[in-house]
Write a protein that holds these residues in place. Sequence first.
Motif, PDB file in Angstrom:
ATOM      1  N   GLU A 177       0.782  -1.032   0.006  1.00 32.66           N
ATOM      2  CA  GLU A 177      -0.251  -0.001  -0.079  1.00 32.66           C
ATOM      3  C   GLU A 177       0.983   1.326  -0.084  1.00 32.66           C
ATOM      4  O   GLU A 177       0.575   2.210  -0.833  1.00 32.66           O
ATOM      5  CB  GLU A 177      -0.807  -0.072   1.279  1.00 32.66           C
ATOM      6  N   HIS A 178       2.077   1.334   0.910  1.00 31.89           N
ATOM      7  CA  HIS A 178       2.679   2.514   1.025  1.00 31.89           C
ATOM      8  C   HIS A 178       3.376   2.820  -0.262  1.00 31.89           C
ATOM      9  O   HIS A 178       3.773   3.966  -0.534  1.00 31.89           O
ATOM     10  CB  HIS A 178       3.645   2.572   2.196  1.00 31.89           C
ATOM     11  N   GLU A 179       3.708   1.822  -1.230  1.00 30.50           N
ATOM     12  CA  GLU A 179       4.126   2.107  -2.458  1.00 30.50           C
ATOM     13  C   GLU A 179       3.321   2.560  -3.549  1.00 30.50           C
ATOM     14  O   GLU A 179       3.735   3.291  -4.617  1.00 30.50           O
ATOM     15  CB  GLU A 179       4.835   0.664  -3.008  1.00 30.50           C
ATOM     16  N   SER A 198      -8.876   0.730  -0.824  1.00 28.38           N
ATOM     17  CA  SER A 198      -7.844  -0.027  -0.986  1.00 28.38           C
ATOM     18  C   SER A 198      -7.521  -1.090   0.115  1.00 28.38           C
ATOM     19  O   SER A 198      -7.508  -0.745   1.430  1.00 28.38           O
ATOM     20  CB  SER A 198      -6.623   0.996  -0.958  1.00 28.38           C
ATOM     21  N   TYR A 199      -7.503  -2.465  -0.007  1.00 36.05           N
ATOM     22  CA  TYR A 199      -7.608  -3.428   0.808  1.00 36.05           C
ATOM     23  C   TYR A 199      -6.636  -4.164   0.873  1.00 36.05           C
ATOM     24  O   TYR A 199      -6.517  -5.161  -0.112  1.00 36.05           O
ATOM     25  CB  TYR A 199      -8.770  -4.191   0.577  1.00 36.05           C
ATOM     26  N   PRO A 200      -5.387  -4.306   1.817  1.00 31.93           N
ATOM     27  CA  PRO A 200      -4.263  -5.138   1.759  1.00 31.93           C
ATOM     28  C   PRO A 200      -4.802  -6.532   2.026  1.00 31.93           C
ATOM     29  O   PRO A 200      -5.633  -6.748   2.919  1.00 31.93           O
ATOM     30  CB  PRO A 200      -3.460  -4.490   2.908  1.00 31.93           C
ATOM     31  N   ILE A 202      -3.278 -10.277   3.298  1.00 31.04           N
ATOM     32  CA  ILE A 202      -1.991 -10.963   3.460  1.00 31.04           C
ATOM     33  C   ILE A 202      -2.418 -12.640   3.000  1.00 31.04           C
ATOM     34  O   ILE A 202      -3.503 -12.866   2.790  1.00 31.04           O
ATOM     35  CB  ILE A 202      -1.390 -10.895   4.758  1.00 31.04           C
ATOM     36  N   ARG A 203      -1.394 -13.515   3.047  1.00 37.33           N
ATOM     37  CA  ARG A 203      -1.750 -14.616   2.589  1.00 37.33           C
ATOM     38  C   ARG A 203      -2.580 -14.924   1.305  1.00 37.33           C
ATOM     39  O   ARG A 203      -3.112 -15.839   0.856  1.00 37.33           O
ATOM     40  CB  ARG A 203      -2.557 -15.558   3.492  1.00 37.33           C
TER      41      ARG A 203
ATOM     42  N   PRO B  72      -1.927   3.345   5.757  1.00 41.84           N
ATOM     43  CA  PRO B  72      -1.225   4.345   5.130  1.00 41.84           C
ATOM     44  C   PRO B  72      -1.780   5.063   3.782  1.00 41.84           C
ATOM     45  O   PRO B  72      -1.452   5.960   3.375  1.00 41.84           O
ATOM     46  CB  PRO B  72      -0.077   3.717   4.453  1.00 41.84           C
ATOM     47  N   SER B 111       3.580   8.197   3.184  1.00 38.90           N
ATOM     48  CA  SER B 111       2.646   7.363   3.431  1.00 38.90           C
ATOM     49  C   SER B 111       2.834   6.408   4.726  1.00 38.90           C
ATOM     50  O   SER B 111       1.985   6.064   5.666  1.00 38.90           O
ATOM     51  CB  SER B 111       1.976   6.361   2.258  1.00 38.90           C
TER      52      SER B 111
END
Lengths: 241, 241
Positions: A177-179, A198-200, A202-203, B72, B111
């Motif tokens: 996300e931060h990128e 925006s939904y991070p 994992i896995r 972020p 961010s």
Amino acid sequence: MPTAGILVIGNEILSGKVVDSNSPYLCKQLRALGVDVEQITTIPDVIETIASEVREMSRRFDYVITSGGVGPTHDDVTMDGIAAAFERPIESNPVIETRLRECSKGELNESQLKMAKVPAGAAFIDSDHLWIPLVVVENVYIFPGIPELLQKKFEGVRDRFSGVPYVLRRIYVNQFEHEIADALNDLLEEFPKLMLGSYPKIREENFKVLLTLESRDADYAQRALDSLLGRLLPSAVHKAE
Amino acid sequence: MPTAGILVIGNEILSGKVVDSNSPYLCKQLRALGVDVEQITTIPDVIETIASEVREMSRRFDYVITSGGVGPTHDDVTMDGIAAAFERPIESNPVIETRLRECSKGELNESQLKMAKVPAGAAFIDSDHLWIPLVVVENVYIFPGIPELLQKKFEGVRDRFSGVPYVLRRIYVNQFEHEIADALNDLLEEFPKLMLGSYPKIREENFKVLLTLESRDADYAQRALDSLLGRLLPSAVHKAE
């Protein structure tokens, strides 16, 4: 666009014994109909609490949908709470009482008669598929808590709720996300009316962030999608749809 | 007994794209710890809405637990909302900034720096297992929205939340609710402090209603269970546990 609030009534949700599946169902259905759900609140089976939440939600949203607390037992106090919210008495409704008698073999007992009691001046929405019509008080639509019954009842009255539906586009991104945060901020400057999520994840093997782009204008959503694809590294885009 | 309110922050829940699994998890955990969850509310990522809900919940409950909106990106505004609730400025916290720098290879970008910004005067709960400590403002505990991270964080701080847990007993009844309603009402007259739940099930083969009897006093729950078993037809009881 019409707005809605969902009020889930039931101690069993708050105590963690039952997972509420009604509000996710209603959110999806109302979204598809173009109605904006702006709040979901879960509260216990307490008359005063129901009354104050109903009063507040009724003032703030076009539609209020309640779920739960309309059965025949001691903890079913939703009708009393809604009556209190609008300072109306509770009375036995002859239409519902007749329906209950038709379905019951013998005389109705006290707890069955309780199910015919609704706030005075309530409106009813009937349909061929419903055993008991849906009870509506002002802008409050009163649904049962049992998911199968709630869904059946909603299906019977869904044409009452309508707006312009959203178009949903998705981009699966293989960066953190931060990128991509700067690209998202720039996109929103160009498309201020876009609903951008925006939904991070994992896995997930193939992507790190799911981006959702929504608008009631399909062309606006497509232009925003194209613009964002232009702002991201091509190698970072796993899939766009 | 301590009380709690759960505030779920996120447009993705209201629009039906994501089903909230955090509040069911928290309800179960807090119940087991003896904390009464009295309200769950889901709201959008809007600073003013977050601020007013946090202020209200903070006043009414011993603990407020928020989930979501701490990443972020542009739509992560939970810290701003909580700062506004208590009229505090937002400031970058050096402890969190250091942790972020340790985990990042290069310089932190805008961010990433955003994730170190918290309401002034916030408290922190740290534990060996946490990447970033849990941020606490007054009685508001701020958790991330990603379920795996929320659960990891909750596990790290769960001993902060405590009360006397409930004992739960169950009776599976093979009659309709309206047939046992009188027995339930009589039971509540004898055991006024009992938390009694009655949940009709359809599509179950062996029973029609699940009754739950709860108390923080195991002996009281046992006596209520025995009393109710005496009030029901033995042939109608599928199972008691």
